[in-house]
Design an enzyme around this catalytic site. Structure first.
Site, short mmCIF file in Angstrom:
data_model
loop_
_atom_site.label_atom_id
_atom_site.label_comp_id
_atom_site.label_asym_id
_atom_site.label_seq_id
_atom_site.Cartn_x
_atom_site.Cartn_y
_atom_site.Cartn_z
N CYS A 2 18.98 7.23 19.91
CA CYS A 2 17.79 6.76 18.88
C CYS A 2 16.96 5.93 19.42
O CYS A 2 17.12 5.17 20.40
CB CYS A 2 18.50 6.32 17.59
SG CYS A 2 19.98 7.27 17.10
N ARG A 27 13.54 10.47 21.91
CA ARG A 27 14.78 10.10 21.94
C ARG A 27 15.64 10.64 20.62
O ARG A 27 16.80 10.47 20.77
CB ARG A 27 14.98 8.43 21.62
CG ARG A 27 14.21 7.82 22.98
CD ARG A 27 14.04 6.36 22.79
NE ARG A 27 15.42 5.69 22.72
CZ ARG A 27 15.87 5.23 23.84
NH1 ARG A 27 15.28 5.37 25.25
NH2 ARG A 27 17.17 4.56 23.98
N TRP A 74 18.72 10.21 16.28
CA TRP A 74 19.57 11.37 16.63
C TRP A 74 21.06 11.42 16.17
O TRP A 74 21.60 10.56 16.54
CB TRP A 74 19.41 11.67 18.00
CG TRP A 74 19.72 12.78 18.66
CD1 TRP A 74 18.89 13.98 18.77
CD2 TRP A 74 20.76 13.35 19.25
NE1 TRP A 74 19.53 14.88 19.34
CE2 TRP A 74 20.67 14.56 19.63
CE3 TRP A 74 22.26 12.81 19.00
CZ2 TRP A 74 21.66 15.52 19.94
CZ3 TRP A 74 23.10 13.50 19.62
CH2 TRP A 74 22.89 14.75 19.94
N ASN A 98 21.07 1.94 17.66
CA ASN A 98 20.91 2.95 18.61
C ASN A 98 22.40 2.71 19.44
O ASN A 98 22.55 1.92 19.81
CB ASN A 98 20.00 3.02 19.65
CG ASN A 98 20.18 3.99 20.91
OD1 ASN A 98 20.58 4.86 20.83
ND2 ASN A 98 19.26 3.38 21.87
N GLY A 99 23.32 3.74 19.26
CA GLY A 99 24.51 3.66 20.12
C GLY A 99 25.75 4.11 18.94
O GLY A 99 25.49 4.71 18.12
N GLU A 480 31.77 12.94 46.36
CA GLU A 480 30.54 12.62 45.48
C GLU A 480 30.01 11.33 46.00
O GLU A 480 28.84 11.26 46.42
CB GLU A 480 30.64 12.70 44.16
CG GLU A 480 29.48 11.91 43.15
CD GLU A 480 28.22 12.49 43.36
OE1 GLU A 480 27.89 13.63 44.06
OE2 GLU A 480 27.17 11.92 42.77
N LYS A 484 26.63 10.55 48.10
CA LYS A 484 25.59 9.78 47.77
C LYS A 484 25.29 8.72 48.70
O LYS A 484 24.01 8.33 48.91
CB LYS A 484 26.07 8.84 46.36
CG LYS A 484 26.19 9.49 45.00
CD LYS A 484 24.87 9.57 44.46
CE LYS A 484 24.26 10.88 44.58
NZ LYS A 484 24.70 12.06 43.83
N GLU A 487 23.21 10.37 51.48
CA GLU A 487 21.78 11.15 51.16
C GLU A 487 20.79 9.95 50.92
O GLU A 487 19.59 9.89 51.18
CB GLU A 487 21.66 11.74 49.98
CG GLU A 487 22.06 11.33 48.86
CD GLU A 487 21.90 12.45 47.47
OE1 GLU A 487 21.08 13.05 47.57
OE2 GLU A 487 22.91 12.12 46.65
N HIS A 503 46.03 15.20 58.63
CA HIS A 503 45.95 16.61 59.11
C HIS A 503 44.81 16.37 60.17
O HIS A 503 44.11 17.40 60.42
CB HIS A 503 45.94 17.50 58.19
CG HIS A 503 47.28 17.83 57.44
ND1 HIS A 503 48.25 18.30 57.85
CD2 HIS A 503 47.49 17.35 56.07
CE1 HIS A 503 49.26 18.22 56.85
NE2 HIS A 503 48.89 17.52 56.05
N LYS A 603 13.78 16.77 44.79
CA LYS A 603 14.59 16.55 43.32
C LYS A 603 15.14 18.17 43.02
O LYS A 603 16.23 18.10 42.43
CB LYS A 603 13.92 16.03 42.31
CG LYS A 603 14.68 15.72 41.10
CD LYS A 603 15.53 14.88 41.24
CE LYS A 603 16.54 14.57 40.08
NZ LYS A 603 17.67 14.08 40.43
C1 F6R Z 1 22.51 14.83 45.02
C2 F6R Z 1 21.95 15.80 44.43
C3 F6R Z 1 21.88 17.41 44.76
C4 F6R Z 1 21.77 18.09 43.35
C5 F6R Z 1 21.70 19.43 43.77
C6 F6R Z 1 21.68 20.38 42.90
O1 F6R Z 1 22.59 13.41 44.50
O2 F6R Z 1 21.04 15.52 43.52
O3 F6R Z 1 22.95 17.39 45.60
O4 F6R Z 1 22.72 17.70 42.81
O5 F6R Z 1 20.43 19.62 44.75
O6 F6R Z 1 20.65 20.25 41.93
P1 F6R Z 1 20.71 20.59 40.36
O7 F6R Z 1 21.74 20.03 39.72
O8 F6R Z 1 19.20 20.42 39.92
O9 F6R Z 1 20.59 22.20 40.46
#
Ligand code: F6R
Length: 608
Positions: A2, A27, A74, A98-99, A480, A484, A487, A503, A603
């Site tokens: 919200c 929001r 919301w 909000n929350g 993951e 992270k 990258e 193994h 992205k």
């Molecule tokens: C890692 C990362 C990527 C995305 C991947 C899929 O931090 O951001 O591995 O997760 O490129 O992207 P989407 O979710 O937009 O399909």
């Protein structure tokens, strides 16, 4: 999510509150309201639907006053009606929130015994009434808020306006953002600096656990225990664009910090918080009870969210699941079961491989569901049903808040599937829903460990290789964590299923190699810990992510421990995302890399 605003000053506030709310409509916009204090006392106007409805109401029935608060809603607890719209008020106080207040039922029960009865179905009502009871017992506004905040469990951004005090606003933040704007003889309050951009660029962001006593000339900020704290005043760039880093150095840091709120927001879409049941708003073109098989496909971090969901769907819904990276799935020509569901997961909704996998599944006659963050995306448009993740725009290239929102939505779908398939009883489903409801505040608590995680990141920044280990539903978290780290810090990292250690990868272990073990307490923790001791016996440097029980179980000899709050094992992978994200983030900051736009990445990967 919200939106909250507040103004205290020298000019009439009603129209300006509405103007600020317009900038927060992204929001939430199912109802809105403002309250002001004037010669006639505390008064409010509220309206169901878009903000324009409130604006028209104010035209016909204006509100005077040089101080006021406002809200765009919301809905979480209670439907999108005028009586559930904020501000919620009594004759003594008005509040916007909000929350989610997790323990509102307990608070209301206590209040009802003293004759304080709610006038709406919202959780926020419990705050307005609790403060009122304190005021009735003789507390000052400041004392009343100080006595109320520790009673609230959950997440909140709050603004209070008190009858009889036109020189006072009080605000509080726990898990929901709040910015204070400094003007000429005026002060402003908003869920973000963007809301305040027309009034001022001089912004102070409240931090987790802060609350603030605001007068036209001065802001006093206090920590959770009521001790005064200093928060810097800065010049905001929010007027130029919606995307603003707030007081964070990088978008990634901001997006990590937003997760109590983004998880809450996603949760509120899937869960009826009043009844504490999963309640899907989407009409399903398939029946979970009848599904023969679930195929999940995605890329990168979204794929790891799918991998966690495999453990969940198999265990809690007894539904057979295949998970595959979309770039492999699309070319493998896998035979797909009749009456099967393909679920694609994507933050952007534009990832080329994921889209191709979706199209392949559609040609094979599968039901197609998409879990996406960008609702207008191609993947959303081509799916039979779209499940949203409601975490707002993710700007940092490394996915953080989208991952936890994906897991939150998936967990909700798992409960729906488990109930539909007769695997989860109502009480077991309720137990899992409760675990989800309690998650945002556990995330807030986890975020408070950032300083110690930063210390450990200094060690990782010196390594050239890092191993991540996890078992069961923590295995995808190991993957993951490694993704992270590599990258954004460019340090080589591998995620392994802890049981696979013997193994092969154990040959890599030496004094130079940090090993991050993700092992919150569950029925597999003991086994993971014994893998960890195998590493320690070979001189490996362990960083253990666990909870208090895990710390006790791990015994001596493990010096580097990140202790997380104890949560239900079902939601532990969501919580464990926080330390692995923070560890990668701070390592990258030490390495001096371009955290938000790491080299060679984009992205949205719209090419193969
Ligand atoms: C890692 C990362 C990527 C995305 C991947 C899929 O931090 O951001 O591995 O997760 O490129 O992207 P989407 O979710 O937009 O399909």
């Amino acid at each position: 999510m919200c939106g909250i605003v507040g103004i205290i000053g020298v000019e009439p506030v009603a129209n300006r509150l509405v103007e600020a709310l317009r900038r927060l409509e992204y929001r939430g916009y199912d109802s809105a309201g403002i309250a002001t204090l004037s010669a006639v006392g505390l008064d409010r106007r509220r309206a169901e639907g878009k903000l324009n409805n409130l604006a028209s109401r104010l035209e016909n029935d204006p509100l005077d006053g040089l101080i006021g608060i406002g809200h765009t809603r919301w809905a979480t607890h209670g439907g999108a009606t005028e009586s559930n719209a904020h501000p919620h008020s009594t004759d003594k106080v008005a509040v916007v929130h909000n929350g989610i207040i997790e323990n509102f039922k307990d608070l209301l029960e206590d209040l009802e015994r003293d004759g304080y009865l709610p006038a709406s179905q919202t959780d926020t009502e419990s705050i307005a009434l609790w403060v009122t009871r304190e005021l009735d017992r003789g507390a000052s506004p400041r004392e009343a808020v100080a006595a109320t905040l520790p009673r609230l469990r959950g997440t909140f951004g709050l603004a209070f306006l008190f009858a009889g005090d036109e020189k006072l606003l009080i605000a509080a933040r726990q898990g929901s953002p709040l910015a204070i704007g400094h003007g000429q003889e005026e002060m402003y309050l908003g869920s973000d600096a963007f809301a305040l951009a027309p009034f001022t660029k001089q912004i102070t962001y409240l931090e987790e656990g802060d609350w603030a006593v605001i007068t036209p000339q001065k802001v006093e900020i206090l920590d959770f225990d009521g001790r005064p704290v200093e928060r810097i005043r800065q010049v905001s760039s929010a007027s130029a664009a919606l995307a603003d880093k707030g007081n964070h150095r990088h978008f990634m840091a901001k997006e990590i910090a937003e997760q109590p709120e983004t998880v809450s927001h996603t949760l509120a879409h899937y869960i009826d918080l009043s009844n504490e049941t999963v309640s899907l708003r989407e009409s399903l073109p398939f029946d979970f009870a009848e599904l023969s098989r679930l195929t999940i496909t995605a890329c990168g971090t979204a794929y790891y969210a799918g991998l966690v969901a495999k453990y969940w769907f198999e265990r809690y819904a007894r539904l057979a699941v295949d998970v595959d990276v979309a770039s492999e799935f699309r070319y493998r020509e896998p035979p797909l079961a009749e009456n099967g569901l393909t679920l694609v997961i994507s933050q952007s909704g534009e990832t080329a491989d994921t889209l191709a996998a979706l199209r392949y599944s559609a040609r094979e006659g599968q039901h197609i569901a998409a879990l996406v963050n960008v609702q207008e995306s191609t993947i959303a448009r081509e799916s039979h049903v779209v499940f949203p993740t409601l975490c707002g725009p993710e700007i940092g290239v490394a996915s953080t808040k989208a991952f936890t929102a994906q897991l939150t939505a998936l967990a909700s779908l798992v409960i729906a599937a488990g109930e539909a398939r007769g695997v989860l009883s109502a009480s077991r489903a309720h137990e899992l829903v409760r675990a989800l409801i309690e998650l945002p505040s556990a995330i807030s608590e986890a975020l408070r460990h950032e300083k110690s995680i930063e210390g450990l990141a200094r060690q990782l920044a010196r390594a050239s290789d890092v191993l991540y280990l996890g078992r069961g539903q923590m295995f995808p978290l190991a993957l993951e964590g490694a993704l992270k780290l590599k990258e954004i810090s460019y340090i080589h990292a591998e995620g392994y299923a802890a049981g696979e250690l013997k193994h092969g990868p154990i040959a890599l272990v030496n004094e130079e190699m940090p090993v991050v073990v993700v092992a919150p307490s569950d029925e597999l923790m003991e086994k993971t810990l014994s893998n960890m001791h195998e590493v320690a016996a070979r001189g490996g440097k362990i960083i253990l992510i666990t909870d208090a029980e895990g710390v006790a179980e791990a015994g001596d000899g493990i010096s580097d421990i990140i202790e997380m709050p104890r949560v239900h094992p079902f939601v532990a992978p969501i919580l464990a995302s926080i330390p692995v994200q923070l560890l990668a983030y701070h390592t990258a900051v030490f390495m001096g890399t371009d955290v938000d736009q790491p080299r060679n990445l984009a992205k949205s990967v719209t090419v193969e």
